[in-house]
Design a protein around this motif. Structure first.
Motif, PDB file in Angstrom:
ATOM      1  N   LEU A 129       0.828  -1.216   0.000  1.00 10.99           N
ATOM      2  CA  LEU A 129       0.000   0.000   0.000  1.00 10.99           C
ATOM      3  C   LEU A 129       0.861   1.264   0.000  1.00 10.99           C
ATOM      4  O   LEU A 129       0.475   2.280  -0.572  1.00 10.99           O
ATOM      5  CB  LEU A 129      -0.954   0.006   1.199  1.00 10.99           C
ATOM      6  CG  LEU A 129      -2.219  -0.823   1.043  1.00 10.99           C
ATOM      7  CD1 LEU A 129      -2.958  -0.924   2.369  1.00 10.99           C
ATOM      8  CD2 LEU A 129      -3.129  -0.244  -0.035  1.00 10.99           C
ATOM      9  N   VAL A 132       1.596   2.433  -3.433  1.00  8.38           N
ATOM     10  CA  VAL A 132       0.459   2.962  -4.192  1.00  8.38           C
ATOM     11  C   VAL A 132       0.416   4.476  -4.014  1.00  8.38           C
ATOM     12  O   VAL A 132       0.605   4.973  -2.894  1.00  8.38           O
ATOM     13  CB  VAL A 132      -0.857   2.313  -3.688  1.00  8.38           C
ATOM     14  CG1 VAL A 132      -2.072   2.942  -4.338  1.00  8.38           C
ATOM     15  CG2 VAL A 132      -0.832   0.809  -3.924  1.00  8.38           C
ATOM     16  N   GLU A 134      -0.641   8.130  -3.140  1.00  5.25           N
ATOM     17  CA  GLU A 134      -1.428   8.502  -1.966  1.00  5.25           C
ATOM     18  C   GLU A 134      -2.909   8.712  -2.278  1.00  5.25           C
ATOM     19  O   GLU A 134      -3.785   8.298  -1.516  1.00  5.25           O
ATOM     20  CB  GLU A 134      -0.854   9.753  -1.300  1.00  5.25           C
ATOM     21  CG  GLU A 134      -1.546  10.078   0.004  1.00  5.25           C
ATOM     22  CD  GLU A 134      -0.926  11.249   0.738  1.00  5.25           C
ATOM     23  OE1 GLU A 134      -1.592  11.755   1.652  1.00  5.25           O
ATOM     24  OE2 GLU A 134       0.210  11.628   0.419  1.00  5.25           O
ATOM     25  N   ARG A 137      -4.437   5.299  -2.644  1.00  7.54           N
ATOM     26  CA  ARG A 137      -4.394   4.588  -1.360  1.00  7.54           C
ATOM     27  C   ARG A 137      -5.470   5.109  -0.405  1.00  7.54           C
ATOM     28  O   ARG A 137      -6.166   4.337   0.251  1.00  7.54           O
ATOM     29  CB  ARG A 137      -3.000   4.723  -0.732  1.00  7.54           C
ATOM     30  CG  ARG A 137      -2.859   4.013   0.595  1.00  7.54           C
ATOM     31  CD  ARG A 137      -1.449   4.058   1.158  1.00  7.54           C
ATOM     32  NE  ARG A 137      -0.986   5.412   1.368  1.00  7.54           N
ATOM     33  CZ  ARG A 137       0.121   5.929   0.820  1.00  7.54           C
ATOM     34  NH1 ARG A 137       0.886   5.200   0.034  1.00  7.54           N
ATOM     35  NH2 ARG A 137       0.470   7.171   1.065  1.00  7.54           N
ATOM     36  N   THR A 171      -5.910   0.892  -7.390  1.00 10.23           N
ATOM     37  CA  THR A 171      -5.230   0.348  -6.210  1.00 10.23           C
ATOM     38  C   THR A 171      -5.304  -1.171  -6.213  1.00 10.23           C
ATOM     39  O   THR A 171      -4.307  -1.849  -5.937  1.00 10.23           O
ATOM     40  CB  THR A 171      -5.843   0.919  -4.914  1.00 10.23           C
ATOM     41  OG1 THR A 171      -5.769   2.335  -4.949  1.00 10.23           O
ATOM     42  CG2 THR A 171      -5.124   0.397  -3.687  1.00 10.23           C
TER      43      THR A 171
END
Length: 192
Positions: A129, A132, A134, A137, A171
């Protein structure tokens, strides 16, 4: 227990078969409290006793057209309570057996390796994560970890629902790529 004369019972049962709600209410008021107390001789939980007696009266109402009472209504209701209590005992015993089997199976199947593996997978997910972007995420975490709907996320982030949908989808694509070795874990957290 309230006692009705045999003739009164016959009249009330006849009225009951004719869908007379007043007759049903009268029977309920006459016998309910005493039946709950009688049930308490078998089951110590008042709520369970009330549930059992209410179920008996519901069945009496739903079967009113076809009900055949050989003895007195009082005897019929007492036997119904007693039988329901025995059914409840059998039901509770089955539940206890299943719980015991489940607990022994679950306790046998868990070991520290599995727990460490789960922790390891969680670490991999958090590291993935972090890779990924921001914006993606944030939308993903609000949806999957906080349970917000796309509409709620869109309002919170001041973007369109479609934008949220795209960010969550991107994501998921990135996580599939980063965590390809952990397919079963992905399924368990809702990442197909």
């Amino acid at each position: 227990m309230g006692k009705l004369e045999k003739q009164q019972e016959i009249i009330l049962l006849s009225a009951l078969k004719q869908d007379n709600k007043d007759a049903f209410s009268f029977l309920f008021q006459t016998y309910y409290t005493d039946l709950v107390l009688f049930c308490g001789n078998f089951i110590r939980d008042k709520n369970s006793c009330e549930d059992i007696v209410q179920s008996i009266f519901l069945k009496l109402w739903s079967d009113r057209k076809n009900i055949q009472i050989e003895t007195s209504l009082k005897s019929y209701l007492l036997k119904a309570v007693r039988n329901s209590c025995f059914d409840e005992f059998r039901h509770l015993e089955i539940i206890r057996q299943h719980e015991a089997e489940y607990e022994s199976t679950v306790l046998d199947s868990y070991d520290t390796d599995n727990y460490i593996l789960h922790s390891d997978l969680s670490d991999h997910l958090h590291r993935a994560l972090e890779k990924v972007p921001e914006l993606y995420r944030e939308a993903f975490m609000l949806n999957r970890f906080e349970g917000l709907k796309y509409r709620e996320i869109a309002e919170q982030l001041n973007v369109s629902e479609r934008t949220v949908e795209v960010r969550v989808s991107k994501t998921l694509d990135l996580l599939r790529k980063y965590l390809k070795d952990f397919f079963m874990f992905l399924i368990s957290i809702g990442i197909p």
